[in-house]
Write an enzyme that holds these catalytic residues in place. Sequence first.
Site, PDB file in Angstrom:
ATOM      1  N   GLU A 288       0.905  -1.088  -0.120  1.00  0.00           N
ATOM      2  CA  GLU A 288      -0.127   0.069  -0.046  1.00  0.00           C
ATOM      3  C   GLU A 288       0.985   1.110   0.122  1.00  0.00           C
ATOM      4  O   GLU A 288       1.496   1.390   1.031  1.00  0.00           O
ATOM      5  CB  GLU A 288      -0.901  -0.088   1.380  1.00  0.00           C
ATOM      6  CG  GLU A 288      -1.790  -1.112   1.211  1.00  0.00           C
ATOM      7  CD  GLU A 288      -3.026  -1.046   0.297  1.00  0.00           C
ATOM      8  OE1 GLU A 288      -3.395  -0.041  -0.287  1.00  0.00           O
ATOM      9  OE2 GLU A 288      -3.858  -2.134   0.165  1.00  0.00           O
TER      10      GLU A 288
ATOM     11  N   CYS B 273      -2.355   9.067   2.904  1.00  0.00           N
ATOM     12  CA  CYS B 273      -2.011   8.491   1.598  1.00  0.00           C
ATOM     13  C   CYS B 273      -3.277   8.928   0.680  1.00  0.00           C
ATOM     14  O   CYS B 273      -3.165   9.006  -0.493  1.00  0.00           O
ATOM     15  CB  CYS B 273      -1.809   7.205   1.978  1.00  0.00           C
ATOM     16  SG  CYS B 273      -3.136   6.246   2.406  1.00  0.00           S
TER      17      CYS B 273
HETATM   18  P1  NDP Z   1       8.778   4.871   4.247  1.00  0.00           P
HETATM   19  O1  NDP Z   1       8.547   4.153   3.048  1.00  0.00           O
HETATM   20  O2  NDP Z   1       9.680   5.562   4.360  1.00  0.00           O
HETATM   21  O3  NDP Z   1       8.626   3.847   5.464  1.00  0.00           O
HETATM   22  C1  NDP Z   1       7.762   2.753   5.736  1.00  0.00           C
HETATM   23  C2  NDP Z   1       8.175   1.640   6.756  1.00  0.00           C
HETATM   24  O4  NDP Z   1       9.269   1.088   5.936  1.00  0.00           O
HETATM   25  C3  NDP Z   1       8.828   2.188   7.986  1.00  0.00           C
HETATM   26  O5  NDP Z   1       8.695   1.384   9.150  1.00  0.00           O
HETATM   27  C4  NDP Z   1      10.477   2.048   7.491  1.00  0.00           C
HETATM   28  O6  NDP Z   1      11.270   2.059   8.595  1.00  0.00           O
HETATM   29  C5  NDP Z   1      10.574   0.936   6.801  1.00  0.00           C
HETATM   30  N1  NDP Z   1      11.753   0.496   5.925  1.00  0.00           N
HETATM   31  C6  NDP Z   1      12.539   1.653   5.801  1.00  0.00           C
HETATM   32  N2  NDP Z   1      13.533   0.863   4.715  1.00  0.00           N
HETATM   33  C7  NDP Z   1      12.964  -0.365   4.582  1.00  0.00           C
HETATM   34  C8  NDP Z   1      13.604  -1.503   3.843  1.00  0.00           C
HETATM   35  N3  NDP Z   1      14.687  -1.256   3.063  1.00  0.00           N
HETATM   36  N4  NDP Z   1      12.967  -2.552   3.750  1.00  0.00           N
HETATM   37  C9  NDP Z   1      11.789  -2.809   4.637  1.00  0.00           C
HETATM   38  N5  NDP Z   1      11.354  -1.486   5.425  1.00  0.00           N
HETATM   39  C10 NDP Z   1      11.814  -0.645   5.283  1.00  0.00           C
HETATM   40  O7  NDP Z   1       7.285   5.595   4.444  1.00  0.00           O
HETATM   41  P2  NDP Z   1       6.789   6.660   5.314  1.00  0.00           P
HETATM   42  O8  NDP Z   1       7.059   6.216   6.830  1.00  0.00           O
HETATM   43  O9  NDP Z   1       7.599   7.982   5.150  1.00  0.00           O
HETATM   44  O10 NDP Z   1       5.272   6.731   5.096  1.00  0.00           O
HETATM   45  C11 NDP Z   1       4.867   7.709   4.397  1.00  0.00           C
HETATM   46  C12 NDP Z   1       4.410   7.150   3.068  1.00  0.00           C
HETATM   47  O11 NDP Z   1       3.319   6.125   3.356  1.00  0.00           O
HETATM   48  C13 NDP Z   1       3.768   8.072   2.021  1.00  0.00           C
HETATM   49  O12 NDP Z   1       4.369   7.719   0.669  1.00  0.00           O
HETATM   50  C14 NDP Z   1       2.191   7.563   2.028  1.00  0.00           C
HETATM   51  O13 NDP Z   1       1.609   7.879   1.011  1.00  0.00           O
HETATM   52  C15 NDP Z   1       2.241   5.950   2.372  1.00  0.00           C
HETATM   53  N6  NDP Z   1       1.182   5.530   3.109  1.00  0.00           N
HETATM   54  C16 NDP Z   1       0.460   4.859   2.217  1.00  0.00           C
HETATM   55  C17 NDP Z   1      -1.021   4.189   2.502  1.00  0.00           C
HETATM   56  C18 NDP Z   1      -1.848   3.388   1.948  1.00  0.00           C
HETATM   57  O14 NDP Z   1      -2.633   2.790   2.281  1.00  0.00           O
HETATM   58  N7  NDP Z   1      -1.393   3.406   0.406  1.00  0.00           N
HETATM   59  C19 NDP Z   1      -1.257   4.484   3.869  1.00  0.00           C
HETATM   60  C20 NDP Z   1      -0.266   5.366   4.724  1.00  0.00           C
HETATM   61  C21 NDP Z   1       0.686   5.864   4.134  1.00  0.00           C
HETATM   62  P3  NDP Z   1      11.696   3.445   9.280  1.00  0.00           P
HETATM   63  O15 NDP Z   1      10.999   4.408   9.542  1.00  0.00           O
HETATM   64  O16 NDP Z   1      12.182   3.037  10.463  1.00  0.00           O
HETATM   65  O17 NDP Z   1      12.982   3.747   8.191  1.00  0.00           O
END
Ligand code: NDP
Length: 509
Positions: free
Chosen positions: A245, A279
């Site tokens: 997502e 999002c």
């Molecule tokens: P990120 O993609 O930066 O991070 C999401 C998660 O992935 C965090 O827990 C992060 O950890 C972790 N992560 C980072 N690198 C890796 C990796 N290489 N492998 C696995 N996991 C990893 O997203 P954001 O937290 O910035 O969230 C915002 C985004 O989420 C926006 O683009 C938004 O649109 C989207 N979103 C989509 C939704 C949907 O339903 N489609 C709903 C809500 C949000 P850490 O933070 O510890 O680095």
Amino acid sequence: MNPTATAASDAATAVIEVENPATGAIAGTVPEQGVADVAPLVERARAIQPAWWGLGFDGRAEVMRRAQRWTLDNADRIVDTIVAETGKTRDDAQLAELGYAGAAFGFWAKNAAKYLRDRKVRVSSPMLIGKKALVRYRPRGVVGVIGPWNYPLVNSFGDCIPALMAGNAVILKPSEVTPLTSVLMAECMAESGAPDGVFQVLTGRGDAGAELIDHVDFVMFTGSTATGRKVAERAAKTLTPVGLELGGKDPMIVLADADVEKAANAATYYSMQNGGQTCISVERVYVEEPIYDEFVGRVAEKVAKLRQGRPGDAGSVDVGAVTFPRQAEIVAAHVEDARAKGAEIPVGGHLRPGPGRFFEPTVLTGVDHTMDCMREETFGPTLPIMKVGDAEEAIALANDSEYGLQASVWTGDVARGEQLASRIESGVANVNEHLVSYVALELPMGGWKESGLGTRHGAEGIRKYCRQQSSVVSRFGPKREIFMYPYSKRTARLIRGFLKLLYGRGPKE
Ligand code: NDP
């Protein structure tokens, strides 16, 4: 407040400090778990999962109903924690987060068995006449849920509920920016009777999330498109299935026959709610020329009146802080890019001086698709509004995007609105509504194009957490089927006759 993850390894000495974005103070700390902590957590989950599955749907539903009750009994603690680590308003935390969790516990407790019970299928092949065909759903085992920082309860813990109800053990890796709510939900699950190890929280950074992918049987990831790609690449190595997502750039189309006041209220709320860090926020608006000036005037007036600041009691402010430091830079860069390319900014436009990280609720006009604010995900309290000549132009511009998460059409002619909505390339396309469709837990929600893979909610929102097993069951039948050995000319002729009768009677040339 200084919560500790129940899943924390005793060896972990380093901690992650969680900032309160509205004040700059430390809201709490969690152990910084790393790559080495992942395998023991998964081992523990695997050991307990068969017993959890063995409880049956009724047994698991009982735990979920207790968790639902716990959530409402502890509403203030949950809302306080969410507000402290995200800087969002109490009202946003209560309605969107607490409201969702309350509903989701009950929904999945009630509907999981319906979606996952053995499903009889009518088959058309004459080879199976008199036989039973069915699909069984069995839990995958251990599910890894990786969540973002914008909705620590909805988009991190929320996906754990159906995964658990399907009979899986779950390990949740929340964002390092907002892990405190997930830790609190571990307490909720333990006090609600979830067996030890069935739900665990991995409080680590991105590398811990990446490692988790190698060990689990399904990954449910919510986050940015960039990280979603990395997750898919990593999962490809072990052929681990994933649900993604991802980001969005939701268009709102306002036609000349729309109720302008209603559309202006919706545009204001659905772009600024949660500080625009949703999002499925409205990220761009296309308005037909005859009502453009009136619409812009009303929206600008409403946005200018929004109260922004440090969240106090319910009702004290309308728009909260920018949760993630890097996001404030992205929002500012999009506004500057638009300003440099000729956009006007009748309201807002600046990052306010601290303490706290607040970007002013902002309206942009005179925008076009050369600007980042119309093409890239801004994810902040901004609303760019563009004038269009007609609905066709609006649809073409709405589809001129790599994203396809959600969209809406606003019109007095609902039938035409539905027809236009069906032409938008996105997983959800509403008429005279925007993001409320998210609370319809019966409806699949997921992105097209670069907004994701798969869906949450509805039947597929829980079946994805299962392996499907098809089965044909035969009770009666001959000792030897006609097509079995020994092959003979006579049988071949008979079969050819049957095939011709069954499939050879289509229209002649
Ligand atoms: P990120 O993609 O930066 O991070 C999401 C998660 O992935 C965090 O827990 C992060 O950890 C972790 N992560 C980072 N690198 C890796 C990796 N290489 N492998 C696995 N996991 C990893 O997203 P954001 O937290 O910035 O969230 C915002 C985004 O989420 C926006 O683009 C938004 O649109 C989207 N979103 C989509 C939704 C949907 O339903 N489609 C709903 C809500 C949000 P850490 O933070 O510890 O680095």
